[in-house]
Design a protein around this motif. Structure first.
Motif, PDB file in Angstrom:
ATOM      1  N   ARG A 179       0.771  -1.204   0.132  1.00  0.00           N
ATOM      2  CA  ARG A 179       0.025  -0.008   0.083  1.00  0.00           C
ATOM      3  C   ARG A 179       0.892   1.200   0.301  1.00  0.00           C
ATOM      4  O   ARG A 179       0.695   2.168  -0.548  1.00  0.00           O
ATOM      5  N   ALA A 222       3.746   1.403  -1.169  1.00  0.00           N
ATOM      6  CA  ALA A 222       4.491   1.515  -2.576  1.00  0.00           C
ATOM      7  C   ALA A 222       3.471   2.197  -3.484  1.00  0.00           C
ATOM      8  O   ALA A 222       3.788   2.834  -4.353  1.00  0.00           O
ATOM      9  N   VAL A 223       2.399   1.650  -3.490  1.00  0.00           N
ATOM     10  CA  VAL A 223       1.143   2.385  -4.464  1.00  0.00           C
ATOM     11  C   VAL A 223       0.868   3.598  -4.002  1.00  0.00           C
ATOM     12  O   VAL A 223       0.975   4.522  -4.983  1.00  0.00           O
ATOM     13  N   SER A 283       4.159   5.695  -5.663  1.00  0.00           N
ATOM     14  CA  SER A 283       4.251   5.815  -7.001  1.00  0.00           C
ATOM     15  C   SER A 283       3.123   6.462  -7.528  1.00  0.00           C
ATOM     16  O   SER A 283       3.242   6.998  -8.712  1.00  0.00           O
ATOM     17  N   ASN A 284       1.968   6.807  -6.798  1.00  0.00           N
ATOM     18  CA  ASN A 284       0.930   7.513  -7.425  1.00  0.00           C
ATOM     19  C   ASN A 284       0.630   9.032  -6.713  1.00  0.00           C
ATOM     20  O   ASN A 284      -0.384   9.637  -7.148  1.00  0.00           O
ATOM     21  N   ILE A 328       0.214  12.089  -9.157  1.00  0.00           N
ATOM     22  CA  ILE A 328      -0.775  12.029 -10.051  1.00  0.00           C
ATOM     23  C   ILE A 328      -2.147  12.188  -9.315  1.00  0.00           C
ATOM     24  O   ILE A 328      -3.211  12.827  -9.737  1.00  0.00           O
ATOM     25  N   ARG A 329      -2.431  11.588  -8.153  1.00  0.00           N
ATOM     26  CA  ARG A 329      -3.292  11.611  -7.258  1.00  0.00           C
ATOM     27  C   ARG A 329      -3.558  13.278  -6.926  1.00  0.00           C
ATOM     28  O   ARG A 329      -4.941  13.776  -6.760  1.00  0.00           O
ATOM     29  N   PHE A 386      -2.521  15.739  -8.503  1.00  0.00           N
ATOM     30  CA  PHE A 386      -3.031  16.528  -9.613  1.00  0.00           C
ATOM     31  C   PHE A 386      -4.569  16.233 -10.168  1.00  0.00           C
ATOM     32  O   PHE A 386      -5.542  17.300 -10.331  1.00  0.00           O
ATOM     33  N   ILE A 387      -4.922  15.065  -9.830  1.00  0.00           N
ATOM     34  CA  ILE A 387      -6.260  14.765 -10.080  1.00  0.00           C
ATOM     35  C   ILE A 387      -7.435  15.265  -9.134  1.00  0.00           C
ATOM     36  O   ILE A 387      -8.417  15.800  -9.326  1.00  0.00           O
ATOM     37  N   LEU A 388      -6.706  15.295  -7.887  1.00  0.00           N
ATOM     38  CA  LEU A 388      -7.849  15.837  -6.908  1.00  0.00           C
ATOM     39  C   LEU A 388      -7.969  17.410  -7.070  1.00  0.00           C
ATOM     40  O   LEU A 388      -8.970  18.144  -6.820  1.00  0.00           O
ATOM     41  N   LYS A 423      -7.681  19.103  -9.826  1.00  0.00           N
ATOM     42  CA  LYS A 423      -8.476  19.256 -11.132  1.00  0.00           C
ATOM     43  C   LYS A 423      -9.869  18.968 -10.691  1.00  0.00           C
ATOM     44  O   LYS A 423     -10.636  19.654 -11.103  1.00  0.00           O
ATOM     45  N   ALA A 424     -10.146  17.989  -9.823  1.00  0.00           N
ATOM     46  CA  ALA A 424     -11.389  17.865  -9.598  1.00  0.00           C
ATOM     47  C   ALA A 424     -12.169  19.072  -8.617  1.00  0.00           C
ATOM     48  O   ALA A 424     -13.358  19.268  -8.875  1.00  0.00           O
ATOM     49  N   PHE A 425     -11.376  19.530  -7.600  1.00  0.00           N
ATOM     50  CA  PHE A 425     -11.967  20.609  -6.850  1.00  0.00           C
ATOM     51  C   PHE A 425     -11.395  21.983  -7.213  1.00  0.00           C
ATOM     52  O   PHE A 425     -12.038  22.892  -6.589  1.00  0.00           O
ATOM     53  N   SER A 479     -10.370  23.188 -10.398  1.00  0.00           N
ATOM     54  CA  SER A 479     -10.152  23.483 -11.707  1.00  0.00           C
ATOM     55  C   SER A 479     -11.207  24.294 -11.985  1.00  0.00           C
ATOM     56  O   SER A 479     -12.359  24.238 -11.386  1.00  0.00           O
ATOM     57  N   LEU A 486       6.010  -3.919  -7.797  1.00  0.00           N
ATOM     58  CA  LEU A 486       5.051  -2.888  -8.289  1.00  0.00           C
ATOM     59  C   LEU A 486       5.594  -2.103  -9.677  1.00  0.00           C
ATOM     60  O   LEU A 486       6.777  -1.525  -9.690  1.00  0.00           O
ATOM     61  N   PHE A 518      -3.244   4.070  -9.009  1.00  0.00           N
ATOM     62  CA  PHE A 518      -3.544   3.989  -7.461  1.00  0.00           C
ATOM     63  C   PHE A 518      -4.798   3.112  -7.458  1.00  0.00           C
ATOM     64  O   PHE A 518      -5.704   3.033  -8.171  1.00  0.00           O
ATOM     65  N   TYR A 537      -7.198  -2.508  -2.273  1.00  0.00           N
ATOM     66  CA  TYR A 537      -7.226  -4.158  -2.460  1.00  0.00           C
ATOM     67  C   TYR A 537      -7.917  -4.792  -1.287  1.00  0.00           C
ATOM     68  O   TYR A 537      -7.489  -4.469  -0.255  1.00  0.00           O
ATOM     69  N   LYS A 550      -1.928   3.938 -14.931  1.00  0.00           N
ATOM     70  CA  LYS A 550      -1.621   5.253 -15.380  1.00  0.00           C
ATOM     71  C   LYS A 550      -1.599   5.327 -17.085  1.00  0.00           C
ATOM     72  O   LYS A 550      -2.070   6.453 -17.429  1.00  0.00           O
ATOM     73  N   ILE A 578      -7.618  11.606 -17.079  1.00  0.00           N
ATOM     74  CA  ILE A 578      -7.620  12.261 -15.882  1.00  0.00           C
ATOM     75  C   ILE A 578      -8.836  13.192 -15.800  1.00  0.00           C
ATOM     76  O   ILE A 578      -9.267  13.124 -14.756  1.00  0.00           O
ATOM     77  N   ALA A 599     -11.054  12.820 -12.473  1.00  0.00           N
ATOM     78  CA  ALA A 599     -11.539  14.218 -11.735  1.00  0.00           C
ATOM     79  C   ALA A 599     -12.866  14.392 -11.819  1.00  0.00           C
ATOM     80  O   ALA A 599     -13.776  14.767 -10.670  1.00  0.00           O
ATOM     81  N   GLY A 600     -13.571  14.194 -12.821  1.00  0.00           N
ATOM     82  CA  GLY A 600     -14.896  14.501 -12.996  1.00  0.00           C
ATOM     83  C   GLY A 600     -15.978  13.700 -12.007  1.00  0.00           C
ATOM     84  O   GLY A 600     -16.928  13.881 -11.208  1.00  0.00           O
ATOM     85  N   ILE A 614     -14.804  12.077  -9.421  1.00  0.00           N
ATOM     86  CA  ILE A 614     -14.546  12.323  -7.851  1.00  0.00           C
ATOM     87  C   ILE A 614     -15.374  13.675  -7.559  1.00  0.00           C
ATOM     88  O   ILE A 614     -15.819  13.724  -6.431  1.00  0.00           O
ATOM     89  N   ARG A 615     -15.191  14.647  -8.250  1.00  0.00           N
ATOM     90  CA  ARG A 615     -16.021  15.709  -8.097  1.00  0.00           C
ATOM     91  C   ARG A 615     -17.488  15.267  -7.790  1.00  0.00           C
ATOM     92  O   ARG A 615     -18.011  15.837  -7.048  1.00  0.00           O
ATOM     93  N   ASP A 637      -6.444   3.055   3.866  1.00  0.00           N
ATOM     94  CA  ASP A 637      -5.919   1.911   3.144  1.00  0.00           C
ATOM     95  C   ASP A 637      -7.097   0.973   2.815  1.00  0.00           C
ATOM     96  O   ASP A 637      -7.037  -0.135   2.195  1.00  0.00           O
TER      97      ASP A 637
END
Lengths: 139, 507
Positions: A85, A87-88, A91-92, A95-96, A98-100, A102-104, A106, B18, B24, B27, B74, B79, B83-84, B86-87, B429
């Protein structure tokens, strides 16, 4: 003392003690695994030597050797899960973020979002024949 | 029931394997398969022997395409789409309080074994809400920014002070001529103080009615001690029928307009899930909420008699859900409400904004509770805590407190902080994180602080177990029949005054 698949565990009355090499499992990984055992046993972490973390699991009730051995084994498995977990997450991470953002935060043109939401609606609703009330459909 | 053993998987897990292109994911193992979930509300079942291949980024073919579309790689990640999603899943943020619980009185003519609402005897008219306070409650609710205002009447038994209830409805309707909000009214009542005049008012004004029905007559009457003559069950079922006929007489669809009911599971209920469902079907009720008992209020004292472990409840839940699905496959529609709430999160792009299962939690931000004296609380349970002598969840008073004061109140902010899953160990997690929620007040009641400890949390065990069961059913659903039923449960047909996910208050 027990040694199952390389996990050397010191078994005592209602307690199991083993050591973890911190060069393999980071301290927050060990702590993350320990947290998940709070309901099952008392957990104590110690540092007997540099880069070594001792894990002491003390059963909250009676526990035989097999139970204690299993508890230690499950903890060892959970270390692997926690390490993956972590490592995941690492690694992300970028990008996470960035996405968040963008979501809230942007200011995308509304038309593109409307289009996206319409697509999502269509994706969910088409197979459901939503205009048909359930009691009038085949079920 | 422990979340640690559920999380400890028999998988081949090699953290060093990995591949950098793997996106992301969270599991867990469910129904013999590996369940992957992500922030966009997507999920995917992998065969266990494919998990290592997935970690190494070596899955190809159709499954690779599907995993990329869902955002588990990825490579190919859209993206904007993620993002949409999640929003949209978090679109409830900033909406303001839509649920306004109005306690018209603490008086009640029942003494239920599990009651966790504060109640007083019927002669305690000093616990009735005055009309002046009722007016201030309406004014305050309209001062909040929510587009939707749902006035939910609770008690005590709210109809014991029908004048206040009536005033709130009429004043809100009058005020809404200029405010133009989406206005909903719902009454949580035991129905035993009902009469024709009250019923006609409620039907005429579009107030939806939700009562307590714990199952067949003997079980219902055993759980719900009535300080009155006759059978509580007979009175409740009689009024349910009268209401349903009154809505039909108005030309309304009985599939939408009928008395809803809530059941609370006691030890006596555990072996009678199927009979309870049959009782609901017999009454034409389309939805049943299998609610576990909370060791709050009266239930603290009666726990040894009526309580049970969470493992026992989850066994009851699974067996009863088996039966509900059997009925649906026979063409008899009835949904389990908690499952429908989770399934909406799992199978649709939306979040149902159920204030008791959100992150951050809705207490104080999506719901407010007004006690009979005009005191404002984060939620109905917060009012109950106050009744036990602890004002921690009191936010102010309808006179002298502004909405901005509530929004910035330290308790509201603390509840929000304590219910952000991304910052909570175990939640961050957990494979069910995207579809779960936090109840800081439960943590406060059990652990003495808002954050609590997930592995020891009864609410965590409940939500974890229920979601595990739903995902297991989907994992084992080879012909898609269960998913088809589950998707129907996620469809909410609009009905004025409906409370799709009522709070945990007792009727």
């Amino acid at each position: 003392m027990s040694d199952v698949n390389g996990l050397t565990t010191d078994l005592g009355e209602r307690r199991a003690r083993f050591e973890v090499d911190e060069s393999i499992y980071a301290l927050d990984t060990i702590q993350g695994a320990a947290y998940l055992f709070l309901d099952r046993c008392y957990v104590f972490l110690d540092r007997p030597a540099d880069r070594r973390v001792a894990v002491l699991l003390k059963a909250k009730g009676d526990a035989d050797e097999a139970t204690l051995e299993a508890l230690a084994g499950e903890f060892a498995n959970e270390l692997l899960n926690q390490a993956l977990r972590k490592a995941v997450g690492a690694s992300n991470a970028k990008i996470r973020e960035f996405i968040l953002a963008k979501a809230f935060f942007s200011v995308d043109a509304p038309s593109s979002i409307d289009k996206l939401l319409a697509e999502l609606d269509a994706e969910e609703m088409e197979p459901l024949e939503i205009p048909v009330p359930w009691e009038k459909s085949d079920g | 029931m422990t979340i640690s053993t559920r999380l400890t998987t028999p998988l081949r897990v090699d953290p060093t394997a990995l591949a950098p292109e793997v996106g992301f994911f969270r599991y867990g193992v469910v129904g013999g398969k590996v369940l992957l979930t992500n922030e966009g509300g997507e999920f995917h079942f992998l065969e266990q022997d494919r998990f290592d291949t997935f970690l190494r980024g070596k899955i190809d073919g159709e499954e690779r395409v599907e995993l990329e579309r869902k955002g588990f790689f990825k490579t190919g990640l859209d993206i904007d789409r993620m993002a949409g999603r999640i929003r949209r899943k978090k679109s409830f943020l900033g909406g303001g309080p839509h649920l306004h619980i109005v306690v018209t009185t603490l008086r009640c003519n029942h003494a239920c074994k599990y009651c966790h609402a504060s109640r007083t005897d019927m002669d305690r008219v000093d616990t009735d809400m005055s009309l002046a306070t009722a007016r201030e409650v309406v004014e305050f609710a309209f001062g909040t920014p929510s587009r939707v205002l749902n006035f939910e009447f609770q008690g005590g038994e709210p109809t014991a002070n029908f004048a206040a209830l009536k005033f709130v409805v009429e004043h809100a309707l009058e005020k809404n001529r200029y405010e133009d909000r989406e206005l909903l009214f719902s009454l949580v009542t035991n129905l035993t103080l009902m009469d024709d005049e009250k019923m006609n008012f409620l039907v005429d004004k579009g107030v939806m009615v939700c009562t307590s029905l714990d199952g067949p007559e003997d079980l219902h009457n055993k759980n719900r001690g009535w300080i009155g003559k006759g059978s509580s069950y007979q009175t409740v079922s009689g009024w349910m029928e009268k209401f349903n006929q009154a809505w039909i007489a108005k030309g309304l669809d009985p599939n939408l307009f009928h008395v809803d009911a809530l059941m609370t599971c006691t030890r006596d209920s555990l072996s009678r899930g199927r009979e309870i469902v049959d009782e609901y079907v017999k009454r034409g009720i389309k939805s049943i909420h299998l609610r576990p008992l909370n060791p709050f209020g009266f239930a603290v004292n009666t726990w040894k008699q009526i309580g049970y472990t969470m493992e026992e409840f989850l066994a009851f839940y699974q067996d009863t859900l088996d039966y509900i699905l059997e009925l649906n496959q026979q063409g008899i529609f009835i949904q389990e409400r908690q499952a429908a709430m989770f399934l909406t999160k799992m199978l649709t792009p939306d979040d149902p904004n159920y204030t008791d299962c959100r992150s951050p939690a809705g207490s104080g931000s999506a719901q407010l509770a007004y006690n009979f004296d005009g005191s404002i609380y984060t939620c109905d349970e917060g009012r109950m805590v106050a009744h036990m002598g602890n004002d921690f969840f009191k936010l102010g008073h309808v006179t002298g407190t502004a909405w901005n004061d509530i929004a910035k109140h330290p308790t509201v902010r603390a509840i929000a902080v304590a219910s952000i899953q991304e910052a909570l160990p175990a939640c961050v997690d957990c494979v069910y994180k995207p579809t779960c929620g936090i109840q800081p007040l439960h943590n406060y009641m059990f652990d003495g602080d808002l954050f609590g400890q997930r592995p020891r949390s009864r609410k965590c065990q409940e939500f974890f177990g229920e979601q595990a069961d739903l995902y297991r059913r989907l994992a084992e659903d080879t012909d898609g029949r269960v998913e088809k039923i589950f998707r129907r449960w996620t469809i909410q047909r609009s009905r004025p005054g409906t409370i799709p996910y009522p709070t945990e208050g007792s009727a």
